[in-house]
Design a protein around this motif. Structure first.
Motif, PDB file in Angstrom:
ATOM      1  N   GLY A 128      35.603  38.614  34.126  1.00 14.92           N
ATOM      2  CA  GLY A 128      35.914  37.162  33.527  1.00 14.92           C
ATOM      3  C   GLY A 128      37.176  36.907  33.786  1.00 14.92           C
ATOM      4  N   PHE A 129      38.062  37.820  33.335  1.00 16.86           N
ATOM      5  CA  PHE A 129      39.624  37.714  33.749  1.00 16.86           C
ATOM      6  C   PHE A 129      40.072  37.377  35.050  1.00 16.86           C
ATOM      7  N   ALA A 159      38.004  35.783  37.185  1.00 12.34           N
ATOM      8  CA  ALA A 159      37.507  34.408  37.299  1.00 12.34           C
ATOM      9  C   ALA A 159      38.423  33.357  36.802  1.00 12.34           C
ATOM     10  N   LEU A 160      39.022  33.532  35.534  1.00 14.09           N
ATOM     11  CA  LEU A 160      39.585  32.932  34.803  1.00 14.09           C
ATOM     12  C   LEU A 160      41.252  32.739  35.649  1.00 14.09           C
ATOM     13  N   ARG A 161      41.538  33.876  35.991  1.00 18.56           N
ATOM     14  CA  ARG A 161      42.746  33.700  37.111  1.00 18.56           C
ATOM     15  C   ARG A 161      42.857  32.846  37.915  1.00 18.56           C
ATOM     16  N   LYS A 162      41.623  32.902  38.705  1.00 19.14           N
ATOM     17  CA  LYS A 162      41.394  32.165  39.988  1.00 19.14           C
ATOM     18  C   LYS A 162      41.398  30.539  39.550  1.00 19.14           C
ATOM     19  N   ARG A 163      40.821  30.567  38.445  1.00 16.79           N
ATOM     20  CA  ARG A 163      40.682  29.000  38.193  1.00 16.79           C
ATOM     21  C   ARG A 163      41.948  28.431  37.644  1.00 16.79           C
ATOM     22  N   ARG A 164      42.880  29.256  37.140  1.00 19.18           N
ATOM     23  CA  ARG A 164      43.970  28.894  36.961  1.00 19.18           C
ATOM     24  C   ARG A 164      45.260  28.846  37.948  1.00 19.18           C
TER      25      ARG A 164
END
Length: 294
Positions: A282-283, A285-290
């Motif tokens: 999850g981390f 995926a969130l970092r890639k999104r940001r």
């Protein structure tokens, strides 16, 4: 098949409860045996007193001579267990009775479960008595059995009875074994010992009862003491057998508990690892999104 942590926890709790029950039964077996062992020692002293009385009778009236063994009615007393959790205790005794009983045998049984075991050998007891629930019940049981023997002797007239006592006693290394002990006629070795043993007292024995009546009372008390002793020893052995079974059960439960705890640790570690992986994924995926576009 993998089990859930909740299911393993529930099974561990159940096994822990079973272990508590087994430990309680183990403690009760050890505690219950002590009073019967004390009763056995006490009746030994009483039996010695009865034998002293017989010795005095023989010194005064001469050696006891038993009649020729003719048409004797076989009587078997078998002392079993009604409490269970002590293995094949009753079945072993039933097999011993089957080895000596014939179609004419008059069987006195102690314990309903012992009666069932005898039924499995094709033997139907003439009477089934309740086993003692405590040391006070030993008096009741021995008295009832002696009374039944007197009735059987009267019914066997003009013959007599040959009585064998079957019970279980302790042997070496905590084991137990069946015992076949003759009660009547009295053992020739005992009568010979009474006849040749010197009278140690300076005073000669004196009696007020007629000799036949006195002899009957002494023999009755000897039978009572012997049956009482056998019943006490059987109950000590029964509790010892139950204690051994509970020790085995406790060991098996401990092994199962250790197995469940190991499996619980494995499942818990697996769930923790899965949760950590979920957090990391999850981390990421969130970092890639940001991450800003190039």
């Amino acid at each position: 098949m993998a089990q859930s942590l909740e299911r393993l926890t529930r099974r561990t709790g159940t096994m822990s409860s079973i272990r508590s029950i087994v430990r309680t039964m183990k403690t009760m077996s050890a505690i219950n045996a002590a009073p019967y062992e004390q009763a056995a020692r006490a009746i030994d002293a009483w039996r010695d007193t009865v034998l002293d009385g017989l010795h005095a009778f023989v010194h005064r009236n001469g050696p006891l001579v038993q009649g020729q063994a003719g048409n004797l009615q076989p009587v078997i007393i078998v002392i079993g267990s009604d409490h269970g959790l002590c293995g094949n205790y009753n079945e072993i005794l039933a097999a011993e009775v089957a080895g000596i009983a014939d179609t004419k045998a008059y069987v006195l049984c102690v314990g309903a479960q012992m009666q069932d075991a005898l039924g499995g050998e094709g033997i139907t007891p003439a009477h089934t008595l309740l086993p003692p629930a405590n040391t006070d019940g030993l008096n009741r049981l021995a008295g009832e059995l002696v009374t039944h023997l007197e009735t059987a002797r009267q019914d066997a007239a003009p013959g007599d009875i040959a009585v064998t006592l079957v019970y279980t006693r302790r042997t070496d290394h905590g084991r137990q074994a069946p015992v076949l002990q003759p009660l009547l006629p009295l053992e020739p070795a005992l009568l010979e010992d009474l006849a040749v043993r010197p009278w140690a007292s300076r005073s000669l024995p004196q009696f007020t009862l007629p000799a036949p009546e006195l002899l009957a009372v002494l023999v009755r008390n000897l039978l009572f003491a012997t049956i009482y002793r056998a019943a006490a020893e059987a109950l000590v052995t029964e509790n010892a057998a139950r204690l051994a079974r509970m020790q085995q059960a406790e060991q098996s439960v401990d092994e199962k508990l250790e197995e469940l705890r190991g499996e619980t640790r494995t499942v818990r570690q697996s769930e923790i690892t899965t949760e950590l992986l979920d957090v990391i994924v999850g981390f990421e995926a969130l970092r890639k999104r940001r991450k800003p576009a190039a």
